[in-house]
Write an enzyme that holds these catalytic residues in place. Structure first.
Site, short mmCIF file in Angstrom:
data_model
loop_
_atom_site.label_atom_id
_atom_site.label_comp_id
_atom_site.label_asym_id
_atom_site.label_seq_id
_atom_site.Cartn_x
_atom_site.Cartn_y
_atom_site.Cartn_z
N ARG A 154 0.76 -1.06 -0.19
CA ARG A 154 0.03 0.00 0.13
C ARG A 154 0.73 1.20 0.03
O ARG A 154 2.05 1.37 0.48
CB ARG A 154 -0.76 0.18 1.17
CG ARG A 154 -2.09 -0.43 1.36
CD ARG A 154 -3.07 0.05 0.29
NE ARG A 154 -4.51 -0.49 0.33
CZ ARG A 154 -4.66 -1.63 -0.54
NH1 ARG A 154 -4.07 -2.07 -1.29
NH2 ARG A 154 -5.98 -2.07 -0.23
N GLU A 171 -2.06 7.92 -3.99
CA GLU A 171 -2.58 7.65 -5.31
C GLU A 171 -3.94 8.22 -5.74
O GLU A 171 -4.87 7.89 -4.60
CB GLU A 171 -2.32 6.19 -5.45
CG GLU A 171 -2.79 5.19 -4.79
CD GLU A 171 -2.60 3.67 -4.79
OE1 GLU A 171 -1.54 3.41 -4.79
OE2 GLU A 171 -3.59 3.06 -5.17
N HIS A 230 -1.30 0.50 -9.70
CA HIS A 230 -2.03 -0.26 -8.76
C HIS A 230 -2.66 -1.55 -9.40
O HIS A 230 -4.08 -1.41 -9.40
CB HIS A 230 -3.00 0.58 -7.79
CG HIS A 230 -3.17 -0.11 -6.43
ND1 HIS A 230 -3.49 0.50 -5.53
CD2 HIS A 230 -3.51 -1.39 -6.14
CE1 HIS A 230 -3.76 -0.26 -4.36
NE2 HIS A 230 -3.69 -1.50 -4.90
C1 GLV Z 1 -5.57 -4.27 -3.66
O1 GLV Z 1 -4.64 -3.56 -3.74
C2 GLV Z 1 -6.13 -5.05 -2.77
O2 GLV Z 1 -6.08 -4.59 -1.59
O3 GLV Z 1 -6.91 -6.05 -3.03
#
Ligand code: GLV
Length: 336
Positions: free
Chosen positions: A243, A272, A290
């Site tokens: 993250r 982000e 991401h």
């Molecule tokens: C993606 O980042 C998730 O947490 O599924």
């Protein structure tokens, strides 16, 4: 009796909207493709009267939203990470929260490994060079990077995804694996993965390729900042598929520019979709938006799991009353 209303805050597969539509009045303002920037006020306004939200890693679900939307009984996310949801506030309000673990593990591990390899072998940097028409001759050191096979893989955060990455490194690439996690794995799992627990400093000092897979929480905020980067080898790479906020992006940009580490691969960013401007100008970083869980089968499975949780939370479908991946099952059964 009128059917409960649910709000889907993200673009969603048509099949999943249809499945939910059999039981609920579905408000899906994004349809299958659009995007809405959910400010707290927009979300609170649109969620009025909704019994449940279907969300992903955004928007923020907190006590203020719950107070503004007393009809809410469940918040179901199609992400595994749930740092956008104040779980304690939801539990206190009797609101069920579910996330979407497991179905994304292998896909995310594939991507984490690929991003680490692209970073070590300078794949995007060399592609930009080629596309810019700058490839004129062979040279022994043209985009020479670091080896992956046989190098030491360091995994920070050894949950399901961390273990799947470790397995790829140990079994597929002959990498000695070291890891750091708050709790150690059982000895038999360590043995299967060929992984050895080390302290955080030792992990940073010894890893040739550090892959970060630790969930975000206030405790993991800037877990890797200037001091930690200073412990790493100048030849090492860092890959973050966890993250934004786990790594201090400003400090990382400085370390990359000054070549204190060789390169980084980032799929997640602080703030982000805005990316720290300094990261956009250093060449030795691979940047992706991401997408670690983004294979179509896996995104489909994540959405179906979120829908199953939502149906079950609101007393519908095969698992009625038993959402399969509830994070706070202690709030069950939900008020009518
Ligand atoms: C993606 O980042 C998730 O947490 O599924």
């Amino acid at each position: 009796m009128s059917r409960p209303r649910i709000l889907v805050t993200i673009p969603m597969f048509a099949e999943v909207l249809a499945r939910l539509g059999e039981r609920f009045e579905v408000d899906a303002p994004c349809g299958t493709a659009d995007h809405i920037d959910w400010t707290p006020a927009t979300l609170a306004g649109r969620a009025q009267g909704a019994a449940s939200l279907l969300v992903a890693g955004t928007p923020r679900i907190d006590a203020a939203l719950l107070a503004a939307c007393p009809s809410l009984r469940a918040v179901c996310s199609m992400a595994v990470g749930h740092n956008n949801i104040d779980l304690a506030a939801c539990t206190a309000a009797g609101v069920l929260v579910s996330n979407a673990p497991d179905v994304l593990t292998e896909t995310t591990a594939d991507f984490g490994f690929a991003l680490m390899m692209a970073t070590a072998r300078r794949i995007t940097e060399s592609e930009h060079f080629l596309r810019a028409g700058r490839w004129t001759h062979w040279s022994y050191d043209l985009f020479a990077g670091a080896d992956v096979h046989g190098a030491t893989l360091g995994v920070l955060g050894m949950g399901r995804i961390g273990q799947a990455i470790a397995r790829r490194g140990a079994l597929g690439f002959g990498m000695p694996v070291i890891y750091h996690n708050r709790s150690r794995l059982a000895a038999d799992i360590e043995q299967q993965l060929g992984a050895r627990w080390v302290g955080k400093d030792e992990l940073l000092q010894r890893a040739d390729h550090l892959v970060i897979v630790v969930p975000y929480s206030p405790a993991s905020h800037h877990l890797v900042g200037a001091a930690e980067l200073a412990l790493m080898k100048p030849t090492a790479t860092l890959t973050n598929v966890a993250r934004g906020g786990v790594v201090d992006d400003a400090a990382l940009a400085v370390a990359l520019r000054e070549r204190r580490i060789a390169a980084a691969g980032l799929d997640v960013f602080e703030g982000e979709p805005t990316v720290h401007p300094d990261l956009l100008t250093v060449p030795n970083v691979v940047l992706t938006p991401h997408i670690a869980s983004a294979s179509m089968p896996t995104r489909g499975a994540l959405a179906e799991l979120a829908a199953s949780n939502l149906l079950a939370a609101l007393g519908q479908g095969a698992d009625a009353g038993r959402p399969p991946t509830a994070l706070n099952p202690e709030v069950l059964p939900l008020r009518a």
